[in-house]
Design an enzyme around this catalytic site. Structure first.
Site, PDB file in Angstrom:
ATOM      1  N   ASP A  80      65.282  -7.808   3.187  1.00 25.47           N
ATOM      2  CA  ASP A  80      65.338  -8.213   4.593  1.00 25.47           C
ATOM      3  C   ASP A  80      66.787  -8.468   5.021  1.00 25.47           C
ATOM      4  O   ASP A  80      67.641  -8.780   4.175  1.00 25.47           O
ATOM      5  CB  ASP A  80      64.517  -9.486   4.812  1.00 25.47           C
ATOM      6  N   TYR A 108      64.330 -13.613  -7.797  1.00 22.37           N
ATOM      7  CA  TYR A 108      64.942 -14.129  -6.569  1.00 22.37           C
ATOM      8  C   TYR A 108      65.328 -15.589  -6.732  1.00 22.37           C
ATOM      9  O   TYR A 108      64.741 -16.326  -7.536  1.00 22.37           O
ATOM     10  CB  TYR A 108      63.956 -14.054  -5.391  1.00 22.37           C
ATOM     11  N   ASP A 122      60.449 -16.288   8.191  1.00 24.24           N
ATOM     12  CA  ASP A 122      61.822 -16.630   7.817  1.00 24.24           C
ATOM     13  C   ASP A 122      62.550 -17.193   9.029  1.00 24.24           C
ATOM     14  O   ASP A 122      61.967 -17.301  10.114  1.00 24.24           O
ATOM     15  CB  ASP A 122      62.566 -15.442   7.187  1.00 24.24           C
ATOM     16  N   ARG A 214      58.844 -14.380   1.585  1.00 24.72           N
ATOM     17  CA  ARG A 214      58.541 -15.011   2.871  1.00 24.72           C
ATOM     18  C   ARG A 214      57.106 -15.536   2.896  1.00 24.72           C
ATOM     19  O   ARG A 214      56.826 -16.597   3.465  1.00 24.72           O
ATOM     20  CB  ARG A 214      58.764 -14.014   4.013  1.00 24.72           C
TER      21      ARG A 214
END
Length: 335
Positions: A80, A108, A122, A214
């Protein structure tokens, strides 16, 4: 008139000199073409980019197409715009290997902010709930994290690249068309609370491909009854590619300016380390390139593998083979 003799108007020596220049130019162009061809045959592989914040994955692909001077560039998993970190790009013939990376594990590190939810899950999205003050303890958050570990069904965000009747989900969401995507089975191998600072929680996640960070943030907020969204995200690994290998776009441009772009490449023969290598001789290589099946030694170490890499004795990757019989493989991708 002899070539070495000046013409009456004095043009003979000029003509000879011009002819020499033209011949030298042709030789130089030919040399450059040969060098370019040799270089381009070595550009099959992966460049790992440290994606900057604010860029889409497609923005990065376009930039690297310009730097590497090739249109054949693709990525191995979207990040993203708010995210940074590992974005592996396949170059030239290595783009044919992208299909084998679709379910690669990811690692992540991200920050979840509790207190309100957003349309995109987000910080880029519009708020979808009232903002509330949140006072979480580490123990409360740890208890909430438990159900998100292991194999779970996760519903992707409406603002995503998933397709709904042939159209991207985010296109429908931006037109305020209600979208509810079907849950997808994912696996969360690790979900660790690294830090809790007020209403912000820093998490480390090791998950299967197709997992949306997310959605983890949003669903955590729903579970705790306060709403939540993702404010930061950095990808530390994607498949076998790690952040230590990643180059910034500025570093890549500097290497290209010094004709050292190959320093940033992971060559094709080093990709897919989980696929065993089967060495082929010149005759077998030619047959593989023509789509013929090829054998693997029944005495190979390790368990049978669905896929193998056909590799020459010099280490060049020829093809990816898929098992059709025990110890017999069919080339499904040929480089």
């Amino acid at each position: 008139t002899n070539r070495g003799q000046s013409l009456p108007n004095g043009r003979g020596s000029d003509w000879s000199r011009d002819a020499s220049i033209r011949a030298a130019t042709v030789r130089e162009r030919s040399f450059r073409t040969r060098i370019c061809f040799r270089e381009r045959t070595t550009l099959d592989g992966v460049i790992v980019i440290d994606k900057p914040e604010g860029w889409t994955s497609h923005d990065v692909v376009n930039k690297v197409r310009h730097i590497a001077r090739t249109k054949k560039v693709g990525h191995l998993g979207t990040l993203d715009p708010i995210a940074t970190g590992v974005l592996p790009l396949v170059i030239e013939r290595a783009t044919r290997l992208a299909q084998f990376y679709t379910r690669s594990d990811k690692i992540y590190q991200g920050v979840v902010r509790f207190g309100w939810s957003t349309a995109s899950y987000d910080r880029a999205g519009e708020p979808t709930s009232e903002k509330v003050e949140v006072h979480l303890t580490a123990e409360e958050l740890e208890a909430a994290l438990g159900p998100f570990r292991g194999e779970i069904a996760q519903r992707p965000p409406a603002v995503s690249a998933k397709k709904v009747e042939g159209r991207r989900s985010y296109e429908l969401a931006r037109r305020n068309i209600a979208v509810e995507l079907a849950p997808v089975q994912i696996h969360v191998y690790e979900l660790t609370l690294l830090e809790l600072n007020g209403s912000d929680a820093r998490l480390r996640v090791h998950c299967s491909g197709g997992t949306y960070m997310r959605s983890i943030a949003h669903d955590l907020g729903q579970a705790l009854g306060c709403g939540a969204h993702l404010t930061e995200l950095r990808r530390l690994a994607s498949g076998e590619f790690e952040i230590d290998q990643a180059r910034t776009l500025e570093q890549l441009e500097a290497l290209a300016a010094e004709d050292r772009l190959l320093d940033a490449f992971v060559p094709a023969e080093q990709l897919l380390p989980g696929f065993p290598s089967v060495f082929v001789d010149e005759l077998t290589e030619a047959q593989v390139r023509n789509g013929r099946n090829f054998p693997a030694s029944p005495f190979r170490a390790g368990p049978p593998s669905k896929y193998v890499k056909a590799v020459t004795r010099t280490g060049a990757l020829v093809a990816i083979g898929e098992a059709v019989l025990p110890n017999l493989y069919h080339p499904v991708v040929v480089l």
